[in-house]
Structures are given as structure tokens and as C-alpha cells.
Design a protein around this motif. Sequence first.
Motif, PDB file in Angstrom:
ATOM      1  N   THR A 290      39.437  26.882  49.137  1.00 37.36           N
ATOM      2  CA  THR A 290      40.372  26.252  50.073  1.00 37.36           C
ATOM      3  C   THR A 290      41.740  26.909  50.000  1.00 37.36           C
ATOM      4  N   VAL A 291      42.197  27.225  48.793  1.00 41.26           N
ATOM      5  CA  VAL A 291      43.478  27.925  48.636  1.00 41.26           C
ATOM      6  C   VAL A 291      43.425  29.282  49.329  1.00 41.26           C
ATOM      7  N   GLY A 292      42.330  30.017  49.126  1.00 43.27           N
ATOM      8  CA  GLY A 292      42.187  31.325  49.765  1.00 43.27           C
ATOM      9  C   GLY A 292      42.198  31.231  51.276  1.00 43.27           C
ATOM     10  N   ILE A 293      41.507  30.226  51.827  1.00 45.04           N
ATOM     11  CA  ILE A 293      41.487  30.049  53.286  1.00 45.04           C
ATOM     12  C   ILE A 293      42.853  29.625  53.796  1.00 45.04           C
ATOM     13  N   SER A 335      36.107  48.512  38.526  1.00 46.45           N
ATOM     14  CA  SER A 335      37.150  48.290  37.510  1.00 46.45           C
ATOM     15  C   SER A 335      38.534  48.219  38.130  1.00 46.45           C
ATOM     16  N   ARG A 336      38.613  48.228  39.469  1.00 49.09           N
ATOM     17  CA  ARG A 336      39.909  48.150  40.163  1.00 49.09           C
ATOM     18  C   ARG A 336      40.342  46.691  40.255  1.00 49.09           C
ATOM     19  N   ILE A 337      40.687  46.139  39.115  1.00 50.11           N
ATOM     20  CA  ILE A 337      40.958  44.698  39.016  1.00 50.11           C
ATOM     21  C   ILE A 337      42.187  44.307  39.831  1.00 50.11           C
ATOM     22  N   LEU A 338      43.217  45.129  39.780  1.00 50.11           N
ATOM     23  CA  LEU A 338      44.452  44.799  40.489  1.00 50.11           C
ATOM     24  C   LEU A 338      44.224  44.724  41.991  1.00 50.11           C
ATOM     25  N   LEU A 339      43.409  45.631  42.529  1.00 51.24           N
ATOM     26  CA  LEU A 339      43.099  45.591  43.958  1.00 51.24           C
ATOM     27  C   LEU A 339      42.307  44.333  44.313  1.00 51.24           C
ATOM     28  N   LYS A 340      41.476  43.885  43.390  1.00 53.35           N
ATOM     29  CA  LYS A 340      40.716  42.652  43.630  1.00 53.35           C
ATOM     30  C   LYS A 340      41.652  41.458  43.746  1.00 53.35           C
ATOM     31  N   VAL A 341      42.529  41.305  42.773  1.00 56.94           N
ATOM     32  CA  VAL A 341      43.350  40.089  42.717  1.00 56.94           C
ATOM     33  C   VAL A 341      44.444  40.082  43.774  1.00 56.94           C
ATOM     34  N   LEU A 342      44.809  41.246  44.324  1.00 51.20           N
ATOM     35  CA  LEU A 342      45.793  41.294  45.405  1.00 51.20           C
ATOM     36  C   LEU A 342      45.228  40.763  46.707  1.00 51.20           C
ATOM     37  N   ASN A 343      43.912  40.810  46.842  1.00 49.14           N
ATOM     38  CA  ASN A 343      43.244  40.412  48.082  1.00 49.14           C
ATOM     39  C   ASN A 343      43.004  38.901  48.083  1.00 49.14           C
ATOM     40  N   PRO A 344      43.592  38.156  49.039  1.00 46.48           N
ATOM     41  CA  PRO A 344      43.381  36.694  49.055  1.00 46.48           C
ATOM     42  C   PRO A 344      41.937  36.290  49.265  1.00 46.48           C
ATOM     43  N   TYR A 345      41.124  37.186  49.865  1.00 44.50           N
ATOM     44  CA  TYR A 345      39.718  36.841  50.083  1.00 44.50           C
ATOM     45  C   TYR A 345      38.958  36.735  48.766  1.00 44.50           C
ATOM     46  N   THR A 346      39.497  37.340  47.706  1.00 44.81           N
ATOM     47  CA  THR A 346      38.849  37.244  46.394  1.00 44.81           C
ATOM     48  C   THR A 346      38.784  35.795  45.928  1.00 44.81           C
ATOM     49  N   LEU A 347      39.781  34.990  46.293  1.00 42.37           N
ATOM     50  CA  LEU A 347      39.738  33.569  45.940  1.00 42.37           C
ATOM     51  C   LEU A 347      38.619  32.850  46.684  1.00 42.37           C
ATOM     52  N   ILE A 348      38.293  33.332  47.870  1.00 41.92           N
ATOM     53  CA  ILE A 348      37.257  32.675  48.670  1.00 41.92           C
ATOM     54  C   ILE A 348      35.874  32.952  48.085  1.00 41.92           C
ATOM     55  N   VAL A 349      35.648  34.175  47.611  1.00 35.77           N
ATOM     56  CA  VAL A 349      34.392  34.484  46.904  1.00 35.77           C
ATOM     57  C   VAL A 349      34.717  34.588  45.410  1.00 35.77           C
ATOM     58  N   ASN A 350      35.256  33.503  44.877  1.00 38.01           N
ATOM     59  CA  ASN A 350      35.873  33.528  43.546  1.00 38.01           C
ATOM     60  C   ASN A 350      34.895  33.703  42.391  1.00 38.01           C
ATOM     61  N   LEU A 372      46.057  35.825  37.714  1.00 38.25           N
ATOM     62  CA  LEU A 372      46.839  36.754  38.521  1.00 38.25           C
ATOM     63  C   LEU A 372      46.493  36.620  40.005  1.00 38.25           C
ATOM     64  N   ALA A 373      45.219  36.358  40.300  1.00 40.39           N
ATOM     65  CA  ALA A 373      44.819  36.160  41.700  1.00 40.39           C
ATOM     66  C   ALA A 373      45.521  34.951  42.300  1.00 40.39           C
ATOM     67  N   LEU A 374      45.637  33.881  41.525  1.00 42.84           N
ATOM     68  CA  LEU A 374      46.359  32.694  42.001  1.00 42.84           C
ATOM     69  C   LEU A 374      47.839  32.987  42.214  1.00 42.84           C
ATOM     70  N   ILE A 375      48.435  33.724  41.285  1.00 42.68           N
ATOM     71  CA  ILE A 375      49.855  34.069  41.405  1.00 42.68           C
ATOM     72  C   ILE A 375      50.098  34.880  42.681  1.00 42.68           C
ATOM     73  N   PHE A 376      49.260  35.873  42.929  1.00 38.92           N
ATOM     74  CA  PHE A 376      49.415  36.690  44.128  1.00 38.92           C
ATOM     75  C   PHE A 376      49.161  35.871  45.391  1.00 38.92           C
ATOM     76  N   SER A 377      48.225  34.936  45.331  1.00 39.61           N
ATOM     77  CA  SER A 377      47.941  34.102  46.502  1.00 39.61           C
ATOM     78  C   SER A 377      49.135  33.228  46.860  1.00 39.61           C
ATOM     79  N   PHE A 378      49.760  32.631  45.854  1.00 39.51           N
ATOM     80  CA  PHE A 378      50.948  31.820  46.121  1.00 39.51           C
ATOM     81  C   PHE A 378      52.114  32.692  46.581  1.00 39.51           C
TER      82      PHE A 378
END
Length: 403
Positions: A290-293, A335-350, A372-378
Motif C-alpha cells: 500500500t505504501v508503494g502504491i 547485487s545492485r541493492i541500491l538500485l532496488k531500494v531506490l525503486n518504489p515498485y520494490t515495496l510493491i513486490v516486497n 532503506l527502501a522505506l526511507i527512499f519511499s518516504f
Amino acid sequence: MKIFIFECRKQFFKKSIIVAILLFSVLNIVKIHSIYDTSSLLSKSTDPTWKYLYWEMYEDFRGTITNEKIEKLMSIYQPLNEQTADMTASTAMDNPNTYTGNLYNDTYFFQWNFVNPMEYAYMYRNYANNVVTTAKKNKDFFESIENEYEYRKNAAIVEMYKGRIIPSFSYVEMYKNLIHYDFSTILVILICIYALVNVFIFEKETEMDLLLLTTKAGGSKTVLAKIMASVIFVCFVSSWFWLIDFAAFAIIFESLEGTFSPIYSIENFVNSSIDVNLGEFVILSNLLKTVGILVLALVVLFVTTLFKNTLAPFIISLILTFGSIYIQEMNMGSSRILLKVLNPYTLIVNRELFRNTEFVNLFGYPVISYILALIFSFTWVGFCLFGILLIIKKNIVYSKGMK
């Protein structure tokens, strides 16, 4: 409050939106049923006899894993495995001395439904202990060479995996399929884009935007009411579909077994970074979805403030959404973790955030990826809200200058 209620009714209590939600709800249930038919070991498409036999045998093996249960299971499976190992056993489909009528079918039934999952559950304690032992050795080594980051990371891994066990055998197929189900999220996103694209454009298309900005209740109050109404709508639609997902999976799979089993009872969560049960994970996952959406919804609202008709922002919103999905797919398992967490869609397929233990080096401190994904999303939320308010403010100033 009156403005908020008015915006809710004006923007979202539309026949087309309600019809879309109902039709997509039915489509969602049909899709879940098709997943059961094609992927469940207990569906008729696998074997009509397995479902009833499974629940009959399940009563003997469910619950705490004991030596007695293991011995009983192996006393059934080992003879079957020995008879079919060289592939010369009878292929008769009406063998009265078998459970399903066929020796090979019996072997696969017990292997896939009981032996493999029970072996995984029983051996998980050893796996977790090995992870802890390795992490302790790494911790001592990195402490000796004064590598603070690696020392802290391995210390965190020790705390995460210490004492992990899967004490009981349970049926987790329903939760496994539910956790890996993404179709409903696409439906929610499409509904939200369709509904939200008109929130700021409706007045522009009817040339009422300048008039609204000059009224006592206009300006910032109207903007905030529109944003709050949009947030409530997104939360409602998301919650509606998450409830349908859970209810449909539970009813179609005819089970809530495994609710209190740990998340790493599902094999591709063997390296999960959290220690919660499956029921708790479903709740957590839905909240993060829901946060990601909501983040994507605010991006859509921001885009709509830049245009005076719905077509361009609708197309751009679809491009941005499916672009983020594509990027997420590209980085999945990498292993591109930073690119994953920058993308808000990552929260949707968390589940991608939780099924592995991944850290990001933040000023020498290991930060777990989902934090970090939550921090970037906010942060995305803050940027979008700031952009919306800034553009609306410029419109107000512009409108006053035109007087």
C-alpha cells in the motif's frame, strides 16, 4: 472536512470507477483460481486422488516434527523409492497395494508433499547454525583487520539467524502462492491511475481551476483535500484487493494451515532477513504494498499538475509505472541493492526485500535493505508533495497576475 467529502464524492464516487473495481475483483478471483489449478499439488490437474489422500496423511505428520513421525514417513517412502529407483517397477494404474493405484505416483506424492518439505524443515536448524558459525568467524576476522563495516554486518547476521528453527511441519502451499501473487497489484495500480489522473485536471478541462483558486475555500485547502481524498481512495482500493486475495486463496486452497509457521518455512525465503510467521508477513507485505502504491499515486498526481488534459498524464503515468516494473525485474536477484531500494515498485513486490539478507553500507553502518527502501519511499513522497504544492502555488500566483 466538507471540502474533503466533496472531493471524495466528486472524484471517486463515479459509476465507471465502481464498475472497474467490481470487474477487476471478479477477474482477480478467476486468476487466483487458475493459479490453484495450474500450480497446486492438490488440484485436480495434478492428480484427482492426491487432495483427499494428502489431508488424510497430513493428520499423521502435521505439527511438531518428531523422530517417530520421521520414521513412520520413511517406512512408507523408502520401499516406494527402492521399487521405483531403477524405473523397472510396474506401471499399472490399478495396483491394489498402492495408495493412488500406481507405484510411481505414490513415490512422487510422498516425495513432493511430505519427504522434501519435512526434510527441509528438519534440516533448517543446521543451516541456520552454519550461517551463525560462519558469520562469527567472519566477525572475528574483520575485527582483527579493523574493518568496522564488515564486522557490524556479520554481527547483525549472527543476531538474525541465532536460534532459528522450523519446529513443525505444516501445509504452506496457500501462503507460498499468496506471497508470490502480483496480479492484483497490477489491477490496483491501473484503477488508481485511471481514477487519479482526473483529480487536478477536471477543473482545468472545465476551466474552473482559476475560479476555484479565487474562492475562500480554494487554493491550498482544495489541494490538500484532493491529496487526502486520493490517499484514502488508494488505501481503500488496496485494502479491498488485499482482502480479496487472502479470502480467495484461503477458500480456493481450502486451508489456513501454516499461518504460524516462520516465513523461512517457504524454501526461497531460506535467507530471509526477518523472523516473523507467515500470517504476520502477509500483513506486513500488504502494508508495504500500500505504501508503494501510494508513492506511485503521488507521482501520478504530480504529473497531472503539469498538464491541462488527461491523455498525456495518463500515458506518462503508465510509462513511468511499467518502466519501474521493468527496472525492478532487471534488478531482481542481482547485487545492485541500491538500485532496488531506490525503486518504489520494490515495496510493491516486497518479497524481494525480505527473502534475502542484504545490506547497504551507509556511512560505515550496515543498513538492511528494506529499511532503506522505506526511507527512499518516504523521500519520494516528500518530493512529490513538494512538487504538487509548488506547481499549484505557481498557478495561484499566475492566476492573480492575470487579473
